[in-house]
Design a protein around this motif. Structure first.
Motif, PDB file in Angstrom:
ATOM      1  N   ILE A   1    -137.166  29.495   0.151  1.00 42.78           N
ATOM      2  CA  ILE A   1    -136.548  28.650  -0.871  1.00 42.78           C
ATOM      3  C   ILE A   1    -137.550  28.235  -1.931  1.00 42.78           C
ATOM      4  O   ILE A   1    -137.232  28.196  -3.125  1.00 42.78           O
ATOM      5  N   ASP A   2    -138.784  27.924  -1.523  1.00 45.01           N
ATOM      6  CA  ASP A   2    -139.768  27.497  -2.518  1.00 45.01           C
ATOM      7  C   ASP A   2    -140.113  28.628  -3.489  1.00 45.01           C
ATOM      8  O   ASP A   2    -140.364  28.385  -4.682  1.00 45.01           O
TER       9      ASP A   2
ATOM     10  N   GLY B 235    -137.293  28.857  -6.049  1.00 42.15           N
ATOM     11  CA  GLY B 235    -137.452  27.794  -7.037  1.00 42.15           C
ATOM     12  C   GLY B 235    -138.552  28.120  -8.029  1.00 42.15           C
ATOM     13  O   GLY B 235    -138.403  27.902  -9.241  1.00 42.15           O
TER      14      GLY B 235
ATOM     15  N   GLU C  27    -141.926  22.332  -8.214  1.00 45.45           N
ATOM     16  CA  GLU C  27    -141.847  21.788  -6.863  1.00 45.45           C
ATOM     17  C   GLU C  27    -140.509  22.143  -6.235  1.00 45.45           C
ATOM     18  O   GLU C  27    -139.471  22.133  -6.906  1.00 45.45           O
ATOM     19  N   GLU C  28    -140.538  22.424  -4.936  1.00 44.61           N
ATOM     20  CA  GLU C  28    -139.310  22.785  -4.244  1.00 44.61           C
ATOM     21  C   GLU C  28    -138.292  21.649  -4.294  1.00 44.61           C
ATOM     22  O   GLU C  28    -137.083  21.886  -4.410  1.00 44.61           O
ATOM     23  N   ARG C  29    -138.749  20.394  -4.222  1.00 43.62           N
ATOM     24  CA  ARG C  29    -137.815  19.277  -4.226  1.00 43.62           C
ATOM     25  C   ARG C  29    -137.052  19.176  -5.547  1.00 43.62           C
ATOM     26  O   ARG C  29    -135.892  18.739  -5.562  1.00 43.62           O
TER      27      ARG C  29
ATOM     28  N   ARG D 270    -134.299  21.719  -5.236  1.00 44.81           N
ATOM     29  CA  ARG D 270    -133.261  21.212  -4.343  1.00 44.81           C
ATOM     30  C   ARG D 270    -132.400  20.168  -5.052  1.00 44.81           C
ATOM     31  O   ARG D 270    -131.175  20.163  -4.937  1.00 44.81           O
TER      32      ARG D 270
END
Length: 327
Positions: free
Chosen positions: A269-270, A273, A280-282, A285
């Motif tokens: 997932i990172d 992204g 940043e992955e967050r 998300r």
């Protein structure tokens, strides 16, 4: 229909076809009618029509020049199609009209070649073109008022089939050499570059966003850097053209590609992204949660693995059929 599906290696009860199978269905339809106009009563096109059209495009160096020569080719060699390139400020409209006895059948024919024209244009410049909006003449087109399945652009109904492109795209230079089998090479490029193909989804992603290092942070100025108008004016034009802001359209494109990557690949997932431009992955998300109400993990768990016929078998048949269309 049973014969058509069988020749295209599609199971009779299939609910999904791959990009390769879709291409094979189209070519088998042409082959079974013996007419590239699909016997739609709009005038006959022989099997060499597409091949010669591609060869005329390869006699030029820029997309704009290729479209101009293709327009003259249609006018000279076909009683079926009329093609135009019109300019409105920073926007170019490429339109295609089929003419014949039966208007409904002409609209079907127009749609078939509308998709082929976009495929040929992308092959010529070696990447997906950033279409701003599209129109089709068919009232019952399944994507009307939504998004065109190939061009990935907002789609509405109009009097003719057309694509709206940033005018600067017409300056893009040819990226392909003269080839022996242009129809096969153009279709192969399209299938290999399709972002829906699990085998080459990352290549498709780079092609869709090839002009942006970080598409999530792309601005109107990035997309239209030679427009000669202010960002505010361009924002108003975009809003008037298809009822959405540039930010919304960019968000739709990011969701579409992110969903495909999550469901068709096992990329972390990172990394997805990062490919889309999120540091940043967050942040990635949060974007998906705010946009579609789901986390990347939830989107990935919802994926459907469609049964696939051997790609090699499908492509072998595609290649054999395109040879009939080459000059």
């Amino acid at each position: 229909m049973d014969i058509l599906l069988s020749r295209s290696l599609v199971e009779p009860d299939a609910t999904h076809v791959t990009a390769d199978q879709h291409t094979l269905l189209m070519l088998n339809s042409i082959d079974m009618t013996g007419d590239e106009a699909h016997a739609l009563g709009a005038g006959r096109l022989n099997h060499g029509f597409a091949s010669l059209g591609l060869r005329t495009m390869l006699s030029t160096q820029t997309l704009g020049a290729a479209l101009e020569v293709l327009s003259r080719y249609f006018a000279t060699c076909s009683s079926v199609f009329r093609m135009r390139i019109d300019y409105r400020g920073d926007v170019a409209e490429v339109s295609l009209r089929a003419e014949g006895r039966d208007e409904d059948r002409c609209e079907v024919l127009e749609e078939i070649w509308f998709n082929a024209l976009y495929t040929f244009m992308c092959w010529f410049v070696g990447t997906r073109l950033p279409v701003m909006a599209a129109t089709v003449a068919r009232l019952d087109h399944p994507s009307v008022h939504r998004v065109h399945w190939a061009a990935k652009a907002p789609l509405t109904r109009g009097e003719i089939s057309s694509l709206l492109l940033p005018r600067t795209c017409l300056q893009w230079r040819r990226q392909v050499d003269d080839v022996e089998e242009p129809v096969w090479e153009a279709l192969r490029f399209w299938m290999d570059d399709d972002v829906g193909s699990a085998a080459d989804v990352q290549t498709g992603l780079r092609s869709v966003f090839n002009r942006f290092e970080a598409p999530a942070r792309a601005t109107i100025d990035d997309a239209f850097n030679d427009r000669g108008v202010s960002d505010r004016q361009m924002s108003r034009r975009i809003k008037a053209q298809y009822g959405a802001t540039f930010r919304d359209l960019r968000g739709d494109a990011l969701v579409d590609v992110a969903t495909r990557l999550l469901q068709l690949t096992d990329m972390p997932i990172d990394e997805i992204g990062a490919q889309l431009g999120y540091a940043e992955e967050r942040s990635f998300r949060r974007f998906l949660r705010n946009r579609v109400g789901q986390t990347p993990a939830q989107i990935r768990r919802a994926r459907v693995r469609a049964p696939r016929t051997s790609d090699q078998a499908v492509r072998s048949r595609i290649h054999a059929l395109t040879r009939k269309m080459e000059l």
